[in-house]
Design a protein around this motif. Sequence first.
Motif, PDB file in Angstrom:
ATOM      1  N   LEU A  45       0.875  -1.181  -0.120  1.00  0.00           N
ATOM      2  CA  LEU A  45       0.073   0.012   0.129  1.00  0.00           C
ATOM      3  C   LEU A  45       0.933   1.218   0.121  1.00  0.00           C
ATOM      4  O   LEU A  45       2.013   1.240   0.767  1.00  0.00           O
ATOM      5  CB  LEU A  45      -1.016   0.039   1.085  1.00  0.00           C
ATOM      6  N   PHE A  46       0.435   2.479  -0.828  1.00  0.00           N
ATOM      7  CA  PHE A  46       1.356   3.359  -0.720  1.00  0.00           C
ATOM      8  C   PHE A  46       0.293   4.540  -0.336  1.00  0.00           C
ATOM      9  O   PHE A  46      -0.921   4.677  -0.600  1.00  0.00           O
ATOM     10  CB  PHE A  46       1.542   3.665  -2.418  1.00  0.00           C
ATOM     11  N   PHE A  47       0.985   5.579   0.253  1.00  0.00           N
ATOM     12  CA  PHE A  47       0.206   6.795   0.689  1.00  0.00           C
ATOM     13  C   PHE A  47       0.998   7.954   0.606  1.00  0.00           C
ATOM     14  O   PHE A  47       2.403   8.206   0.595  1.00  0.00           O
ATOM     15  CB  PHE A  47       0.276   6.696   2.579  1.00  0.00           C
ATOM     16  N   ARG A  48       0.673   8.961  -0.121  1.00  0.00           N
ATOM     17  CA  ARG A  48       1.109  10.374  -0.168  1.00  0.00           C
ATOM     18  C   ARG A  48       0.864  11.115   0.911  1.00  0.00           C
ATOM     19  O   ARG A  48       0.362  11.278   1.633  1.00  0.00           O
ATOM     20  CB  ARG A  48       0.583  11.137  -1.586  1.00  0.00           C
ATOM     21  N   ASP A  49       1.890  12.094   1.044  1.00  0.00           N
ATOM     22  CA  ASP A  49       1.903  13.133   1.809  1.00  0.00           C
ATOM     23  C   ASP A  49       1.681  12.804   3.365  1.00  0.00           C
ATOM     24  O   ASP A  49       0.682  13.141   3.940  1.00  0.00           O
ATOM     25  CB  ASP A  49       0.954  14.277   1.350  1.00  0.00           C
ATOM     26  N   LEU A 114       8.005   1.738   5.284  1.00  0.00           N
ATOM     27  CA  LEU A 114       8.904   2.638   4.677  1.00  0.00           C
ATOM     28  C   LEU A 114       8.391   4.245   4.478  1.00  0.00           C
ATOM     29  O   LEU A 114       7.382   4.319   3.735  1.00  0.00           O
ATOM     30  CB  LEU A 114       9.485   2.076   3.568  1.00  0.00           C
ATOM     31  N   ALA A 115       9.265   5.072   5.028  1.00  0.00           N
ATOM     32  CA  ALA A 115       8.967   6.538   4.850  1.00  0.00           C
ATOM     33  C   ALA A 115      10.073   7.435   4.235  1.00  0.00           C
ATOM     34  O   ALA A 115      11.292   7.115   4.647  1.00  0.00           O
ATOM     35  CB  ALA A 115       8.701   7.178   6.144  1.00  0.00           C
ATOM     36  N   VAL A 236       4.659  -4.018  -9.108  1.00  0.00           N
ATOM     37  CA  VAL A 236       4.358  -2.677  -9.043  1.00  0.00           C
ATOM     38  C   VAL A 236       5.541  -1.712  -9.011  1.00  0.00           C
ATOM     39  O   VAL A 236       6.507  -1.944  -8.243  1.00  0.00           O
ATOM     40  CB  VAL A 236       3.162  -2.365  -7.969  1.00  0.00           C
ATOM     41  N   ARG A 237       5.495  -0.666  -9.326  1.00  0.00           N
ATOM     42  CA  ARG A 237       6.594   0.423  -9.473  1.00  0.00           C
ATOM     43  C   ARG A 237       6.162   1.778  -8.879  1.00  0.00           C
ATOM     44  O   ARG A 237       5.233   2.108  -9.190  1.00  0.00           O
ATOM     45  CB  ARG A 237       7.213   0.494 -10.724  1.00  0.00           C
ATOM     46  N   TRP A 238       6.768   2.259  -7.696  1.00  0.00           N
ATOM     47  CA  TRP A 238       6.413   3.531  -6.960  1.00  0.00           C
ATOM     48  C   TRP A 238       7.642   4.498  -7.258  1.00  0.00           C
ATOM     49  O   TRP A 238       8.736   4.347  -6.773  1.00  0.00           O
ATOM     50  CB  TRP A 238       6.248   3.112  -5.514  1.00  0.00           C
ATOM     51  N   VAL A 245       4.705   7.310   2.033  1.00  0.00           N
ATOM     52  CA  VAL A 245       5.058   5.969   3.095  1.00  0.00           C
ATOM     53  C   VAL A 245       4.430   4.561   2.029  1.00  0.00           C
ATOM     54  O   VAL A 245       3.395   4.792   1.386  1.00  0.00           O
ATOM     55  CB  VAL A 245       4.104   6.117   4.227  1.00  0.00           C
ATOM     56  N   ALA A 246       5.036   3.714   2.414  1.00  0.00           N
ATOM     57  CA  ALA A 246       4.493   2.323   1.908  1.00  0.00           C
ATOM     58  C   ALA A 246       4.625   1.289   3.180  1.00  0.00           C
ATOM     59  O   ALA A 246       5.345   1.296   3.902  1.00  0.00           O
ATOM     60  CB  ALA A 246       5.766   1.769   0.693  1.00  0.00           C
ATOM     61  N   ILE A 247       3.647   0.473   2.910  1.00  0.00           N
ATOM     62  CA  ILE A 247       3.498  -0.589   3.711  1.00  0.00           C
ATOM     63  C   ILE A 247       3.275  -1.887   3.137  1.00  0.00           C
ATOM     64  O   ILE A 247       2.306  -1.801   1.966  1.00  0.00           O
ATOM     65  CB  ILE A 247       2.025  -0.496   4.785  1.00  0.00           C
TER      66      ILE A 247
END
Length: 282
Positions: A45-49, A114-115, A236-238, A245-247
């Motif tokens: 999972l990916f989170f912006r800001d 990961l932040a 998947v590429r971020w 943040v990624a979990i």
Amino acid sequence: MNERLKVTPLGPHIGAQVENVSLARPLGDSQFEQLYHALLKHQVLFFRDQPITPLQQRDLAGRFGDLHIHPVYPHAAECKEIIVLDTHDNNPPDNDNWHTDVTFIQTPPLGAILAAKKLPATGGDTLWASGIAAYEALSEPFRHLLSGLQAEHDFTKSFQEYKHRQTPEDHQRWLLAKEKNPPLLHPVVRTHPVSGRQALFVNEGFTTRIVDVTEKESAALLSFLFSHITKPEFQVRWRWQENDVAIWDNRVTQHYANADYLPQRRIMHRATILGDAPFYRE
């Protein structure tokens, strides 16, 4: 207050972006349950800001389980549970290979958070691959072949001695870590303890050989599996932005930190959540 998370899949097999949540604040039970189930479904999972402090990151990771203290990497001043991955010309990255974190222990991590703290102008993307999708794409006879096999995982494959001789203290820490983490065995195919789905559980970073087959058979199988797992279809590429943040679910994924940004600097903070002993069950 609307506690419903917005979860947008980024691909058919792996990855989703999550919105309508602040990770800096303690999550309510409803939001955490949504987050947990989204993680099981999408694997990363990916989170912006999401500007979070090391203590906030530690507390968020602690909702999932006990945290791992890494034997080699440095940690944040505020808490030993947060690894600082600070890479630049004088400290080049050692995670620019496909790997699953810390599979050299009996209970490899359940997951990690990961932040992104400091990023290069361009580059430094991270890729994740789904061990579930890779397993399910194999033929039935080949899955049957792999189902009863075990593989050796070795701390020293990724953490070689020559990289940890900068100071006597650094070398002593490496020697102690090597002594505490002898090579051990995990199943080649792992059953997810919650979803029950099967995933390939060998990785280029730490897996050295498949036991109970000949040396040449082991080399051939691992060469194929390392290549197969990392097909673009399973990825998947971020592209990181500061405070992303990624979990991820470390039990069924691998990842690769692209090292294309040197001599620029990249600083990431990671919390690692302990898991349980891998097993295979039909």
